[in-house]
Design a protein around this motif. Structure first.
Motif, PDB file in Angstrom:
ATOM      1  N   LEU A 140       6.681   4.001   5.559  1.00 16.55           N
ATOM      2  CA  LEU A 140       5.606   3.014   5.460  1.00 16.55           C
ATOM      3  C   LEU A 140       5.125   2.865   4.028  1.00 16.55           C
ATOM      4  CD1 LEU A 140       3.532   3.926   8.640  1.00 16.55           C
ATOM      5  CD2 LEU A 140       4.449   1.659   8.139  1.00 16.55           C
ATOM      6  N   ALA A 141       4.953   3.995   3.331  1.00  9.77           N
ATOM      7  CA  ALA A 141       4.460   3.953   1.956  1.00  9.77           C
ATOM      8  C   ALA A 141       5.434   3.232   1.038  1.00  9.77           C
ATOM      9  CB  ALA A 141       4.194   5.374   1.455  1.00  9.77           C
ATOM     10  N   ALA A 142       6.728   3.509   1.197  1.00 10.27           N
ATOM     11  CA  ALA A 142       7.732   2.841   0.372  1.00 10.27           C
ATOM     12  C   ALA A 142       7.715   1.334   0.618  1.00 10.27           C
ATOM     13  CB  ALA A 142       9.117   3.415   0.660  1.00 10.27           C
ATOM     14  N   ARG A 143       7.621   0.941   1.875  1.00 13.62           N
ATOM     15  CA  ARG A 143       7.601  -0.475   2.208  1.00 13.62           C
ATOM     16  C   ARG A 143       6.354  -1.153   1.619  1.00 13.62           C
ATOM     17  NH1 ARG A 143       6.534  -5.621   2.901  1.00 13.62           N
ATOM     18  NH2 ARG A 143       7.823  -6.653   4.471  1.00 13.62           N
ATOM     19  N   GLN A 144       5.208  -0.489   1.776  1.00 13.33           N
ATOM     20  CA  GLN A 144       3.955  -1.068   1.285  1.00 13.33           C
ATOM     21  C   GLN A 144       3.942  -1.159  -0.241  1.00 13.33           C
ATOM     22  OE1 GLN A 144       3.057  -2.510   4.109  1.00 13.33           O
ATOM     23  NE2 GLN A 144       0.905  -2.035   3.739  1.00 13.33           N
ATOM     24  N   TRP A 145       4.632  -0.227  -0.885  1.00  7.58           N
ATOM     25  CA  TRP A 145       4.677  -0.270  -2.345  1.00  7.58           C
ATOM     26  C   TRP A 145       5.436  -1.497  -2.831  1.00  7.58           C
ATOM     27  CZ3 TRP A 145       2.191   2.475  -5.995  1.00  7.58           C
ATOM     28  CH2 TRP A 145       2.572   2.231  -7.331  1.00  7.58           C
ATOM     29  N   VAL A 146       6.537  -1.802  -2.187  1.00  9.80           N
ATOM     30  CA  VAL A 146       7.346  -2.947  -2.611  1.00  9.80           C
ATOM     31  C   VAL A 146       6.578  -4.242  -2.402  1.00  9.80           C
ATOM     32  CG1 VAL A 146       9.487  -4.230  -2.241  1.00  9.80           C
ATOM     33  CG2 VAL A 146       9.496  -1.728  -2.122  1.00  9.80           C
ATOM     34  N   GLU A 147       6.001  -4.392  -1.226  1.00  9.36           N
ATOM     35  CA  GLU A 147       5.233  -5.602  -0.916  1.00  9.36           C
ATOM     36  C   GLU A 147       4.358  -5.295   0.296  1.00  9.36           C
ATOM     37  OE1 GLU A 147       6.876  -9.813  -1.216  1.00  9.36           O
ATOM     38  OE2 GLU A 147       6.779  -9.511   0.975  1.00  9.36           O
ATOM     39  N   PRO A 148       3.052  -5.173   0.111  1.00 10.45           N
ATOM     40  CA  PRO A 148       2.171  -4.754   1.202  1.00 10.45           C
ATOM     41  C   PRO A 148       2.188  -5.722   2.386  1.00 10.45           C
ATOM     42  CG  PRO A 148       1.046  -4.584  -0.909  1.00 10.45           C
ATOM     43  CD  PRO A 148       2.324  -5.319  -1.167  1.00 10.45           C
ATOM     44  N   ARG A 149       2.200  -5.135   3.563  1.00 11.74           N
ATOM     45  CA  ARG A 149       1.999  -5.882   4.800  1.00 11.74           C
ATOM     46  C   ARG A 149       0.636  -5.507   5.345  1.00 11.74           C
ATOM     47  NH1 ARG A 149       6.877  -6.115   9.157  1.00 11.74           N
ATOM     48  NH2 ARG A 149       5.002  -6.177  10.462  1.00 11.74           N
ATOM     49  N   GLU A 150      -0.199  -6.494   5.573  1.00  8.29           N
ATOM     50  CA  GLU A 150      -1.564  -6.216   6.008  1.00  8.29           C
ATOM     51  C   GLU A 150      -1.596  -5.445   7.319  1.00  8.29           C
ATOM     52  OE1 GLU A 150      -5.726  -8.665   6.939  1.00  8.29           O
ATOM     53  OE2 GLU A 150      -3.990  -9.696   6.075  1.00  8.29           O
ATOM     54  N   ASP A 151      -0.686  -5.768   8.223  1.00 14.59           N
ATOM     55  CA  ASP A 151      -0.704  -5.115   9.533  1.00 14.59           C
ATOM     56  C   ASP A 151      -0.240  -3.671   9.493  1.00 14.59           C
ATOM     57  OD1 ASP A 151       1.827  -6.065   8.859  1.00 14.59           O
ATOM     58  OD2 ASP A 151       2.475  -6.209  10.943  1.00 14.59           O
ATOM     59  N   TRP A 152       0.396  -3.252   8.400  1.00 17.21           N
ATOM     60  CA  TRP A 152       0.837  -1.870   8.291  1.00 17.21           C
ATOM     61  C   TRP A 152      -0.033  -1.025   7.361  1.00 17.21           C
ATOM     62  CZ3 TRP A 152       6.944  -2.381   8.076  1.00 17.21           C
ATOM     63  CH2 TRP A 152       7.399  -2.634   9.371  1.00 17.21           C
ATOM     64  N   ALA A 153      -0.972  -1.639   6.660  1.00 17.65           N
ATOM     65  CA  ALA A 153      -1.841  -0.888   5.753  1.00 17.65           C
ATOM     66  C   ALA A 153      -2.658   0.153   6.515  1.00 17.65           C
ATOM     67  CB  ALA A 153      -2.757  -1.838   4.992  1.00 17.65           C
ATOM     68  N   LEU A 154      -3.247  -0.251   7.645  1.00 12.60           N
ATOM     69  CA  LEU A 154      -4.042   0.690   8.440  1.00 12.60           C
ATOM     70  C   LEU A 154      -3.161   1.758   9.071  1.00 12.60           C
ATOM     71  CD1 LEU A 154      -6.763   1.547   9.572  1.00 12.60           C
ATOM     72  CD2 LEU A 154      -6.410  -0.056  11.470  1.00 12.60           C
ATOM     73  N   LEU A 155      -1.961   1.380   9.501  1.00 19.06           N
ATOM     74  CA  LEU A 155      -1.041   2.357  10.084  1.00 19.06           C
ATOM     75  C   LEU A 155      -0.717   3.463   9.078  1.00 19.06           C
ATOM     76  CD1 LEU A 155       1.582   0.245  12.078  1.00 19.06           C
ATOM     77  CD2 LEU A 155      -0.191   1.746  12.998  1.00 19.06           C
TER      78      LEU A 155
END
Length: 385
Positions: A140-155
Motif C-alpha cells: 500500500l505504501a509503495a502504491r501511495q508513494w507513486v500516486e496516492p489513491r484517496e480510498d487507500w490512504a485510510l487503509l
C-alpha cells in the motif's frame, strides 16, 4: 604410453583454460534487457491469480503466494517511477495485486500462513501476524508513494496503526509473525512500510524505529557473528540464528530505518556468506560460526562442499542491487544463467529451476532504486527543514 600422457596433459591444460572461462558464456551482456521480459511474465501471472501456476505455488507454501505479490508490487511501483510515460500501465498491476490481497485477507489471515500457525494463540492480544500486516502495508505504501489513491490512504494509515501497536506491546519491540514466533524478515519489512507511510502523511514514528534498532542490537544480534538472527520468541529468545534468506532482505529494508546499521549488516553478511570463483557468485544460508544442521522450507536445500543455498542466493540479488554491489550482482546473474535454466518465450522470461516468487524477487532486484531513493531524499529534506 607417450600418446596417452600427451592426451592427458592436453586435457588438463584445456580444462585449466576452459573452466575459468566458463562464466563468459553465461555472463549477462546487458541486465536492462532482462527487465521487460521478466516484467511481461510477471504481468501475465498477476492476471492468472487462481490459475494452475498460482495454485502450485500455494501448495508449496502459502507464504510464498503473499511474498510473490509483495515483490511484484514493489517492482512495478519502481517501474512506474522509472518510466512515467507507462505509469498507468504499471500501477494497474500494483492495484490488481493489492486489491486481490485485501480480498483474500478477508478469508482470515490464516489464508497466507502455514498450517502450524492455525488455531494457536498469539502472545500479543491483537492476535495478528506481522508477516501479513507488514507486507500489505508495504504494498500500500509503495502504491501511495507513486500516486496516492484517496480510498487507500485510510487503509494504509489503519494498517500502520496495527503494526505500531504490535511493536509497542512487544517486550523487545519486535512483533510476531506466528504465535510466539517473530521473524526479523517481517519486522524490517514493516519498519520500512512505516517509514514510507510517515513520508506520505506527515506522521513521525522515527522514535519507534530508533528504539527497534537499539533493541535489536541488544536482543536480536548473534554474539558470534554480529548478524541479526532470523527467528525469535515473543520474549526475545533466539529460535534460529543468522540466515542469509533473512539477512539480505533485512539489510535492504533497514536502509529506510537506519542506514549505518543496514550497511553494517550487509558487509558482515557478505563476508560470512558469499562465495565467488571464476566469475560465478553464490550465497550460503548460515555462517560457519553459527551453523544450522537442518534446512527448512524457507532456506531450501544447501549444496554441500561449495555451500550454495538457493534461498540465500535468491535474496542476495536484492541486497546486491540495494547496496550497488555490481561485482556481486554480475556474479549472481552469471550463476543464475548457468544453473537456473532461463526460458524466454512469448510470455516473457522465467527461470525453470525457480517459481513465480523467485522470478518476482529477481524482477524487484533489477528494478529497485527509485522508491527507496525518493523516500531517503524526502527524509533528508525533512532533516534540513
Amino acid at each position: 604410453m607417450r600418446r596417452v600422457f600427451l592426451l592427458l596433459f592436453l586435457l588438463i591444460v584445456a580444462t585449466a583454460v576452459w573452466v575459468p572461462s566458463l562464466h563468459l558464456w553465461f555472463r549477462p551482456s546487458d541486465v536492462r534487457e532482462m527487465v521487460p521480459a521478466l516484467a511481461a511474465r510477471q504481468r501475465g501471472r498477476v492476471s492468472q491469480v487462481g490459475g494452475p501456476e498460482h495454485a502450485m505455488l500455494r501448495q508449496l507454501n502459502p507464504e510464498w503466494d503473499l511474498m510473490a505479490r509483495t515483490f511484484s508490487a514493489l517492482a512495478f511501483a519502481n517501474l512506474a517511477l522509472r518510466e512515467p510515460e507507462r505509469k498507468a500501465e504499471h500501477l494497474a498491476v500494483v492495484d490488481a495485486l493489492v486489491s486481490r490481497t485485501l480480498e483474500d485477507e478477508r478469508r482470515g489471515q490464516e489464508f497466507f500462513l502455514l498450517p502450524y500457525g492455525h488455531g494457536r494463540p498469539f502472545k500479543d492480544p491483537a492476535g495478528r501476524s506481522l508477516f501479513i500486516d507488514g507486507e500489505l502495508a508495504l504494498m500500500l505504501a509503495a502504491r501511495q508513494w507513486v500516486e496516492p489513491r484517496e480510498d487507500w490512504a485510510l487503509l494504509l494509515r489503519e494498517r500502520v496503526d496495527l503494526i505500531v501497536g504490535q511493536l509497542e506491546r512487544s517486550p523487545i519491540l519486535a512483533a510476531e509473525s506466528y504465535p510466539d514466533q517473530g521473524w526479523t524478515f517481517c519486522n524490517t519489512m514493516a519498519l520500512a512500510a512505516l517509514r514510507i507511510s510517515d513520508a506520505l502523511d506527515g506522521r513521525d514514528h522515527s522514535s519507534l524505529r530508533a528504539r527497534w534498532v537499539e533493541s535489536a542490537r541488544e536482543h536480536l544480534v548473534d554474539a558470534r557473528t554480529g548478524l541479526l538472527v532470523a527467528e525469535f520468541t515473543y520474549q526475545g529468545r533466539t529460535l534460529d540464528g543468522p540466515e542469509g534468506s533473512t539477512l539480505w532482505l533485512a539489510a535492504h529494508m533497514l536502509q529506510l530505518v537506519d542506514a549505518d546499521f543496514a550497511l553494517e549488516q550487509y558487509e558482515r553478511a557478505r563476508r560470512e556468506l558469499v562465495g565467488e570463483l571464476w566469475g560465478f557468485a553464490w550465497a550460503g544460508e548460515w555462517p560457519e560460526a553459527s551453523p544450522k544442521a537442518v534446512s527448512d522450507v524457507d532456506s531450501g536445500p544447501t549444496i554441500p562442499l561449495v555451500n550454495v543455498n538457493a534461498g540465500s542466493s535468491g535474496l542476495a540479488f536484492v541486497a546486491a542491487g540495494a547496496f550497488e554491489d555490481t561485482a556481486l550482482m554480475e556474479g549472481l546473474l552469471t550463476s543464475l544463467n548457468f544453473a537456473a535454466f532461463p526460458v524466454a518465450d512469448e510470455t516473457g522470461l522465467r527461470f525453470a529451476a525457480g517459481n513465480s516468487l523467485s522470478d518476482a524477487v529477481l524482477l524487484y532486484s533489477l528494478t529497485q532504486g527509485p522508491l527507496w531513493r525518493q523516500v531517503q531524499f524526502a527524509r533528508k529534506m525533512e532533516a534540513a527543514r
